[in-house]
Design a protein around this motif. Structure first.
Motif, PDB file in Angstrom:
ATOM      1  N   GLU A 103     -20.681  85.852  30.899  1.00 55.90           N
ATOM      2  CA  GLU A 103     -20.502  84.395  30.325  1.00 55.90           C
ATOM      3  C   GLU A 103     -20.615  83.623  31.594  1.00 55.90           C
ATOM      4  OE1 GLU A 103     -20.652  83.831  26.985  1.00 55.90           O
ATOM      5  OE2 GLU A 103     -20.308  81.872  26.876  1.00 55.90           O
ATOM      6  N   ILE A 104     -19.881  83.693  32.631  1.00 53.98           N
ATOM      7  CA  ILE A 104     -19.463  83.138  33.546  1.00 53.98           C
ATOM      8  C   ILE A 104     -20.705  83.018  34.415  1.00 53.98           C
ATOM      9  CG2 ILE A 104     -18.364  82.724  35.884  1.00 53.98           C
ATOM     10  CD1 ILE A 104     -15.927  84.058  34.417  1.00 53.98           C
ATOM     11  N   TYR A 105     -21.530  84.374  34.663  1.00 56.37           N
ATOM     12  CA  TYR A 105     -22.739  84.536  35.182  1.00 56.37           C
ATOM     13  C   TYR A 105     -23.750  83.617  34.688  1.00 56.37           C
ATOM     14  CZ  TYR A 105     -26.394  86.791  37.865  1.00 56.37           C
ATOM     15  OH  TYR A 105     -27.423  87.259  38.519  1.00 56.37           O
ATOM     16  N   GLN A 106     -23.639  83.548  33.399  1.00 54.70           N
ATOM     17  CA  GLN A 106     -24.737  82.780  32.777  1.00 54.70           C
ATOM     18  C   GLN A 106     -24.489  81.369  33.051  1.00 54.70           C
ATOM     19  OE1 GLN A 106     -27.110  84.461  31.222  1.00 54.70           O
ATOM     20  NE2 GLN A 106     -28.191  82.071  31.005  1.00 54.70           N
ATOM     21  N   LYS A 107     -23.530  80.940  32.999  1.00 49.41           N
ATOM     22  CA  LYS A 107     -22.899  79.425  33.477  1.00 49.41           C
ATOM     23  C   LYS A 107     -23.570  79.235  34.616  1.00 49.41           C
ATOM     24  CE  LYS A 107     -19.689  78.021  30.138  1.00 49.41           C
ATOM     25  NZ  LYS A 107     -18.544  77.146  30.124  1.00 49.41           N
ATOM     26  N   ILE A 108     -23.363  80.204  35.814  1.00 51.59           N
ATOM     27  CA  ILE A 108     -24.074  79.926  37.168  1.00 51.59           C
ATOM     28  C   ILE A 108     -25.634  79.824  37.048  1.00 51.59           C
ATOM     29  CG2 ILE A 108     -24.207  81.040  39.406  1.00 51.59           C
ATOM     30  CD1 ILE A 108     -21.486  82.176  38.995  1.00 51.59           C
ATOM     31  N   GLN A 109     -26.121  80.887  36.391  1.00 51.17           N
ATOM     32  CA  GLN A 109     -27.650  80.573  35.988  1.00 51.17           C
ATOM     33  C   GLN A 109     -27.975  79.409  35.521  1.00 51.17           C
ATOM     34  OE1 GLN A 109     -29.256  83.369  37.396  1.00 51.17           O
ATOM     35  NE2 GLN A 109     -27.323  83.856  37.838  1.00 51.17           N
ATOM     36  N   ASP A 164     -20.898  74.708  39.508  1.00 58.40           N
ATOM     37  CA  ASP A 164     -21.370  74.483  40.630  1.00 58.40           C
ATOM     38  C   ASP A 164     -20.772  75.541  41.732  1.00 58.40           C
ATOM     39  OD1 ASP A 164     -21.973  73.687  43.176  1.00 58.40           O
ATOM     40  OD2 ASP A 164     -20.871  71.803  43.166  1.00 58.40           O
ATOM     41  N   ILE A 165     -21.676  76.807  42.259  1.00 61.71           N
ATOM     42  CA  ILE A 165     -20.970  77.634  42.958  1.00 61.71           C
ATOM     43  C   ILE A 165     -20.549  77.155  44.439  1.00 61.71           C
ATOM     44  CG2 ILE A 165     -22.079  79.637  41.761  1.00 61.71           C
ATOM     45  CD1 ILE A 165     -24.302  79.525  43.985  1.00 61.71           C
ATOM     46  N   ALA A 190     -13.685  74.975  43.324  1.00 68.00           N
ATOM     47  CA  ALA A 190     -12.701  74.735  42.495  1.00 68.00           C
ATOM     48  C   ALA A 190     -12.927  75.306  41.164  1.00 68.00           C
ATOM     49  CB  ALA A 190     -12.588  73.074  42.234  1.00 68.00           C
ATOM     50  N   ASN A 191     -14.024  75.745  40.968  1.00 64.34           N
ATOM     51  CA  ASN A 191     -14.282  76.267  39.626  1.00 64.34           C
ATOM     52  C   ASN A 191     -13.931  77.738  39.508  1.00 64.34           C
ATOM     53  OD1 ASN A 191     -15.712  74.248  38.478  1.00 64.34           O
ATOM     54  ND2 ASN A 191     -17.540  74.586  39.526  1.00 64.34           N
ATOM     55  N   GLY A 192     -13.142  78.305  40.453  1.00 65.14           N
ATOM     56  CA  GLY A 192     -12.841  79.776  40.543  1.00 65.14           C
ATOM     57  C   GLY A 192     -13.999  80.625  40.900  1.00 65.14           C
ATOM     58  N   ILE A 193     -14.923  80.156  41.553  1.00 63.54           N
ATOM     59  CA  ILE A 193     -16.104  81.128  41.991  1.00 63.54           C
ATOM     60  C   ILE A 193     -16.430  81.033  43.196  1.00 63.54           C
ATOM     61  CG2 ILE A 193     -18.494  81.539  41.506  1.00 63.54           C
ATOM     62  CD1 ILE A 193     -18.362  80.116  38.843  1.00 63.54           C
ATOM     63  N   LYS A 194     -16.175  82.154  44.040  1.00 70.03           N
ATOM     64  CA  LYS A 194     -16.887  82.093  45.609  1.00 70.03           C
ATOM     65  C   LYS A 194     -17.993  83.070  45.912  1.00 70.03           C
ATOM     66  CE  LYS A 194     -12.298  81.704  47.970  1.00 70.03           C
ATOM     67  NZ  LYS A 194     -11.518  82.256  49.122  1.00 70.03           N
ATOM     68  N   ILE A 195     -18.851  82.443  46.773  1.00 67.56           N
ATOM     69  CA  ILE A 195     -19.897  83.199  46.979  1.00 67.56           C
ATOM     70  C   ILE A 195     -19.591  84.189  48.038  1.00 67.56           C
ATOM     71  CG2 ILE A 195     -22.251  83.281  47.787  1.00 67.56           C
ATOM     72  CD1 ILE A 195     -22.081  80.160  47.203  1.00 67.56           C
ATOM     73  N   GLY A 196     -19.911  85.446  47.717  1.00 66.58           N
ATOM     74  CA  GLY A 196     -19.596  86.659  48.410  1.00 66.58           C
ATOM     75  C   GLY A 196     -20.273  86.668  49.792  1.00 66.58           C
ATOM     76  N   ASN A 248     -15.368  70.418  50.746  1.00 69.37           N
ATOM     77  CA  ASN A 248     -15.691  71.624  49.937  1.00 69.37           C
ATOM     78  C   ASN A 248     -14.399  72.901  49.683  1.00 69.37           C
ATOM     79  OD1 ASN A 248     -17.907  70.723  48.775  1.00 69.37           O
ATOM     80  ND2 ASN A 248     -19.195  71.547  50.568  1.00 69.37           N
ATOM     81  N   VAL A 249     -13.570  73.023  50.815  1.00 68.21           N
ATOM     82  CA  VAL A 249     -12.619  73.883  50.937  1.00 68.21           C
ATOM     83  C   VAL A 249     -11.625  73.483  49.633  1.00 68.21           C
ATOM     84  CG1 VAL A 249     -10.218  74.392  51.864  1.00 68.21           C
ATOM     85  CG2 VAL A 249     -12.425  74.540  53.186  1.00 68.21           C
ATOM     86  N   GLN A 250     -11.230  74.653  48.966  1.00 67.68           N
ATOM     87  CA  GLN A 250     -10.387  74.647  48.010  1.00 67.68           C
ATOM     88  C   GLN A 250      -9.148  75.222  48.155  1.00 67.68           C
ATOM     89  OE1 GLN A 250      -9.669  73.397  44.757  1.00 67.68           O
ATOM     90  NE2 GLN A 250     -11.521  71.967  45.298  1.00 67.68           N
ATOM     91  N   ALA A 251      -7.920  74.789  48.045  1.00 62.50           N
ATOM     92  CA  ALA A 251      -6.869  75.633  48.227  1.00 62.50           C
ATOM     93  C   ALA A 251      -5.733  75.235  47.380  1.00 62.50           C
ATOM     94  CB  ALA A 251      -6.251  75.109  49.712  1.00 62.50           C
ATOM     95  N   LYS A 252      -5.408  76.114  46.687  1.00 58.98           N
ATOM     96  CA  LYS A 252      -4.216  76.233  45.440  1.00 58.98           C
ATOM     97  C   LYS A 252      -3.321  77.195  46.152  1.00 58.98           C
ATOM     98  CE  LYS A 252      -6.790  73.109  43.091  1.00 58.98           C
ATOM     99  NZ  LYS A 252      -6.623  71.898  43.831  1.00 58.98           N
ATOM    100  N   TRP A 253      -1.884  76.828  45.868  1.00 61.78           N
ATOM    101  CA  TRP A 253      -1.008  77.935  46.449  1.00 61.78           C
ATOM    102  C   TRP A 253      -1.186  78.833  45.551  1.00 61.78           C
ATOM    103  CZ3 TRP A 253       3.472  79.980  44.237  1.00 61.78           C
ATOM    104  CH2 TRP A 253       3.579  79.642  42.917  1.00 61.78           C
ATOM    105  N   GLY A 254      -1.075  80.157  46.166  1.00 63.11           N
ATOM    106  CA  GLY A 254      -0.681  81.348  45.367  1.00 63.11           C
ATOM    107  C   GLY A 254      -1.203  82.399  46.262  1.00 63.11           C
ATOM    108  N   MET A 255      -1.985  83.402  45.667  1.00 67.07           N
ATOM    109  CA  MET A 255      -2.510  84.394  46.619  1.00 67.07           C
ATOM    110  C   MET A 255      -3.720  84.383  47.493  1.00 67.07           C
ATOM    111  SD  MET A 255      -0.377  87.652  45.071  1.00 67.07           S
ATOM    112  CE  MET A 255      -0.829  86.902  43.252  1.00 67.07           C
ATOM    113  N   ASP A 256      -4.242  83.391  47.542  1.00 65.50           N
ATOM    114  CA  ASP A 256      -5.610  83.176  48.330  1.00 65.50           C
ATOM    115  C   ASP A 256      -5.482  83.598  49.684  1.00 65.50           C
ATOM    116  OD1 ASP A 256      -7.601  83.211  46.550  1.00 65.50           O
ATOM    117  OD2 ASP A 256      -7.217  81.023  45.852  1.00 65.50           O
ATOM    118  N   VAL A 257      -5.585  84.459  50.211  1.00 66.08           N
ATOM    119  CA  VAL A 257      -5.530  84.764  51.717  1.00 66.08           C
ATOM    120  C   VAL A 257      -6.825  84.760  52.147  1.00 66.08           C
ATOM    121  CG1 VAL A 257      -4.693  85.747  53.548  1.00 66.08           C
ATOM    122  CG2 VAL A 257      -3.515  85.843  51.493  1.00 66.08           C
ATOM    123  N   VAL A 258      -7.180  84.111  53.271  1.00 66.95           N
ATOM    124  CA  VAL A 258      -8.582  84.074  53.637  1.00 66.95           C
ATOM    125  C   VAL A 258      -8.579  84.926  54.910  1.00 66.95           C
ATOM    126  CG1 VAL A 258     -10.596  82.759  54.744  1.00 66.95           C
ATOM    127  CG2 VAL A 258      -9.197  81.625  52.823  1.00 66.95           C
TER     128      VAL A 258
END
Lengths: 212, 716
Positions: A166-172, A177-178, A182-188, B278-288
């Motif tokens: 579902e998330i993937y579809q929303k990206i498509q 906005d990848i 803030a959306n909880g998605i990171k580009i690998g 663009n950088v997002q940083a919320k506390w927690g376990m996000d370690v870059v």
């Protein structure tokens, strides 16, 4: 291990509904019958594949206890997906869904995909909440719905993977906005435009099960 | 090996033995544990290879069984045995020696499981909380010790218990050694609980916080994040005594601030503004990882550590007891902002100053908790509430920041305007008070004419309607000159002078469409280029203004803005001064044609933030074209007219101007491939900005007016 996307999930719901067991079943493919209360946030990760793309799921398992509620709220921020879990053998856990949902909607980004999960489907004899009720609740609130069993692993893969789809579809569809983390998605690293020659695989970014 | 065998043997014995009562079984397991220490002196086997864990686990299972049977707060015999014979204290001492190796972990997890599995309230019992308290003190002793995970599980379990029953916290505060109350005379038995006197009550030690702070530095991010959670739980307890002890007797505030300082110092010295955005940083376990650093931009992980720690402090402040939030915010102000951030913001180096301004802007975006935000604002703007006086400059950070908006360096100017823009979006009333309102509030710009007096004083639609709706009226955010409503409701008031030319000082008789038109007609039709392209775009402005205005109104609700305008006192000797900030804004706007496109855009963004605010003085000063001003005083509209005249006089005779404007507009919108810059392109861009901004402001006027009318109609 290299991946195209990283999705951040959060698992929420009352204490004792099986959140940690669902996570353990999904990441380690095992079931732990006796599980002590989750104190504070726990964490798991697994790689899945959608559309031939490697996707890393980073899953935050929260404490269901009331004491931790205010902290859990801060974890909603920046999650792309949420698994909202209740226990089909305990009606009170179903009754609390509205509160959980309000909390989630209020503190997350509006595009967060929410999957409603009725867990412990193996305990048919003790069922206290009908499947239809779960379906109706999901329909009413625009959620995806599934009944799972962390014990028998029934639908556990599907729950996590369908949420990802579902998330993937929303990206498509361009809903997410990848480039906005803030959306909880990171580009690998596979996707990284700035360093295309980066060798895939190896490195420390993909320790399975570890922190990222 | 041998002990494994014994444990198996033990199970076999258990199975064969005749049915023992639960208590007998419980005691036999406990005896097995204690006997181990009598029988196995000197053995170096790790605890996992002994029978101890099995026996302890069995004890828990029995306690749980008993707990499930016991109803209504009655302790069962096993639990009673555990309490009476001080098993927990004994376990505590055994854990301390960490013999056999790993015993500490086993004891910790025994405590954790006991507290979390047993439903009966245990912590309030003296033999439990004392043992728990000493157990707390054994945690965090060894850095990166092998028992970190068990320690944090135990500590957080205690935190969760306290959070659920906040009065329990009193059992975990204690007077520093040697300071216990006077009853500890030699030979006198120490009472169960040292009753602290009222003076030293707030100075009690809080070992739980101390250990959590230690563990929050753990290398293991899972341990660290849980310690941070524990700290949030403890800092959010409602008990004021606990909050004071946390602030006074632990290094909590200093420690959190120090971490902010440490991560701040590692921030990259230069950074691409877009990356920062663009950088997002919320506390927690996000370690870059270092690798992500290499892929994205250098220093990303340091930036993330800083921002996520700031986010942690911010989240904590939101949830924390106000006493804690207040103390933390002050320490952050004094020890971090003043000592580290201020010199960086004030530095002479242009790049350094730009980077640090960008960081400050980013910090402002992150911080949302009321206390921390307020401290950040005080740091930037000071706490002055009295009106500014002309020529009275001070060497404050605020003053320097405002000066920077006129810097010769375009970049410095831009980043400073961005900082103010961000500031004006924050939910803190002091920002507007300090920057603009304190100088406008007494309306010294306004010419009081005798005949006007009446109509400004009574700011109502008409007296008849007012009487019937008095209560309603009070709630309405009213900032539109009264006559708008008058005509709208066609109350047949004869005073509406619909024929008055736009420049007559008849502000109270103006209809909203006249104001809107005053803005829209500032630029002559032949110099407008938006009709030539697809987007006339007025709808968009209305939509945006509506959306923004609703959220501004929501935010301003608590700021107590007046709904009515005061009548300025005539005999005020102080001449009107708009204040350094508005002065800078008006000056800059009057130089619109000579400034770059990006500066102008940023400037209009700042002005529109101000224009949206539902404060009657600010509203009339910025948005009322018919405001009767004292001689020599300018407001936004008079500056607009000046710019408009400048444009007219310079360009009206120029042939081909319209075509040029259309070309430039297309370029700005990215619809043109023509990259060649015209000679006076920057001025043409400014004209386009002016045209658009007139539309934007008029849309804001309209929306504000409309909101008032709808609100009133709803209430009628």
């Amino acid at each position: 291990m290299s991946y195209s996307y990283l999705f951040k999930y959060i698992i929420i719901g009352d204490t004792g509904v099986g959140k940690s067991c669902l996570l353990l079943q999904f990441t380690d493919k095992r079931f732990q019958p006796v599980h002590d209360l989750t104190i504070g946030v726990e964490f798991g990760a697994r790689m899945i594949s959608i559309d031939g793309k490697q996707i890393k799921l980073q899953i935050w398992d929260t404490a269901g206890q009331e004491s931790f509620r205010s902290i859990t709220r801060s974890y909603y921020r920046g999650a792309a997906g949420a698994l909202l879990v209740y226990d089909i053998t305990r009606r009170d856990t179903f009754n609390h869904l509205t509160t959980w949902l309000e909390d989630a909607r209020q503190h997350s980004n509006s595009n967060m995909v929410i999957m409603l999960i009725g867990n412990k489907s193996d305990l048919e004899a003790r069922r206290d909440v009908k499947k239809e009720e779960g379906e109706a609740f999901a329909r009413e609130h625009g959620l995806i719905f599934m009944e799972t069993s962390a014990k028998t692993a029934a639908n556990v893969e599907e729950a996590f993977i369908n949420t990802a789809k579902e998330i993937y579809q929303k990206i498509q569809d361009g809903v997410f906005d990848i480039n906005n983390e803030a959306n909880g998605i990171k580009i690998g690293p596979q996707h990284s435009p700035s360093n295309p020659s980066m060798p895939s695989g190896g490195g420390d970014a993909g320790r399975s099960g570890g922190c990222c | 090996m041998f002990s494994k065998f014994t444990s198996i043997l033990q199970h076999a014995v258990d199975a064969l033995a005749p049915q023992l009562s639960l208590q007998e079984e419980f005691v036999s397991h406990w005896k097995a544990v204690t006997n181990f220490f009598i029988d196995n002196k000197g053995e170096k086997l790790p605890v996992e290879q002994t029978s101890i864990p099995v026996h302890l686990e069995q004890m828990l299972v029995i306690l749980q069984q008993e707990d499930n049977r016991c109803e209504g707060g009655m302790y069962g015999p096993c639990l009673e045995y555990l309490l009476q014979h001080k098993l927990l204290q004994t376990l505590n001492s055994l854990g301390r020696t960490d013999y056999p190796p790993g015993m500490k972990q086993i004891v910790l997890s025994f405590f954790t499981k006991l507290l979390s599995r047993i439903k009966q309230p245990l912590l309030a019992h003296v033999n439990v909380y004392r043992a728990v308290q000493s157990q707390i003190k054994t945690c965090g002793e060894v850095k990166a010790g092998p028992s970190e995970i068990e320690e944090i599980q135990f500590l957080c379990t205690v935190c969760a218990k306290i959070k659920a029953d906040p009065y329990l916290v009193n059992f975990f505060l204690e007077l520093p050694k040697g300071q216990s109350s006077s009853s500890t005379l030699p030979g006198v038995k120490v009472p169960v609980l040292d009753e602290p006197t009222s003076e030293n009550k707030l100075q009690q030690e809080f070992p739980l916080i101390k250990t959590l702070l230690t563990l929050s530095h753990s290398e293991d991010s899972r341990v660290a994040v849980k310690a941070c959670e524990g700290l949030i739980l403890c800092s959010s307890l409602p008990d004021p005594v606990a909050a004071h002890c946390l602030v006074n007797s632990t290094s909590f505030c200093d420690d959190l601030t120090q971490r902010l300082i440490d991560t701040y110092k590692k921030l990259p010295k230069e950074i691409n503004p877009l990356d920062l955005e663009n950088v997002q940083a919320k506390w927690g376990m996000d370690v870059v990882t270092k690798r992500e650093d290499e892929i994205t931009f250098t220093g990303k992980r340091y930036l993330i550590s800083f921002l996520s720690w700031l986010d942690y402090c911010d989240q904590l402040s939101t949830i924390a007891n106000p006493i804690v939030a207040e103390a933390l915010a002050r320490i952050i102000h004094q020890k971090f902002l003043v000592v580290y951030f201020q010199p960086d913001l004030l530095q002479v180096s242009e790049t350094g100053c730009i980077t640090s301004m960008a960081y400050m802007t980013r910090c402002l975006r992150t911080v949302c908790s009321q206390r921390l935000l307020s401290e950040l604002v005080l740091f930037l703007l000071g706490d002055e509430k009295k009106p500014e006086v002309v020529g009275q400059t001070s060497d404050t950070l605020r003053c320097r920041l405002i000066e920077r908006c006129n810097s010769v360096s375009e970049e410095v100017c831009l980043i400073t305007l961005q900082l103010f823009d961000t500031l004006l979006q924050k939910d803190d009333g002091h920002i507007y008070d300090n920057l603009v309102l304190r100088n406008l509030e007494n309306r010294q710009y306004f010419v009081v004419k005798h005949k006007d007096k009446q109509s400004t004083e009574v700011k109502t639609i008409d007296n008849d309607t007012d009487d019937t709706n008095k209560d309603v009226k009070e709630d309405v955010e009213e900032f539109i000159p009264q006559s708008d409503n008058q005509s709208e409701k066609s109350s047949g008031n004869v005073n509406i002078d619909t024929f008055s030319p736009p420049n007559t000082p008849q502000h109270v008789k103006t209809e909203v469409h006249k104001i809107v038109n005053s803005f829209l007609t500032l630029l002559p039709e032949e110099l407008k280029s938006s009709y030539q392209t697809v987007d006339g775009g007025y709808d968009m402005y209305l939509k945006d203004a509506h959306k923004q205005y609703s959220s501004v109104v929501e935010a301003c609700k608590s700021w107590g803005y007046p709904q009515d305008l005061v009548v300025p006192t005539d005999n005020e000797s102080q001449p009107f001064y708009e204040g350094t900030f508005l002065q800078m804004i008006l000056d800059k706007f009057s130089h619109l044609l000579d400034q770059s496109y990006s500066i102008n855009l940023q400037l209009t963004s700042v002005i529109s933030k101000l224009a949206l605010i539902p404060h009657p003085c600010l509203h009339e000063f910025l948005l009322d074209p018919f405001l009767p001003l004292k001689p020599g005083i300018r407001n936004l509209f008079s500056i607009f007219q000046k710019v408009s005249n400048e444009i007219k006089s310079q360009y009206s005779s120029e042939p081909d101007l319209c075509r040029k404007l259309v070309t430039v507009r297309k370029k700005l919108m990215g619809n043109s491939s023509n990259m060649q810059r015209l000679d006076d392109e920057s001025r043409l861009e400014a004209i386009i900005v002016f045209e658009e901004f007139c539309k934007e402001l008029s849309a804001i006027v309209f929306v504000k007016h409309h909101a008032v009318v709808t609100e009133e109609n709803k209430k009628l």
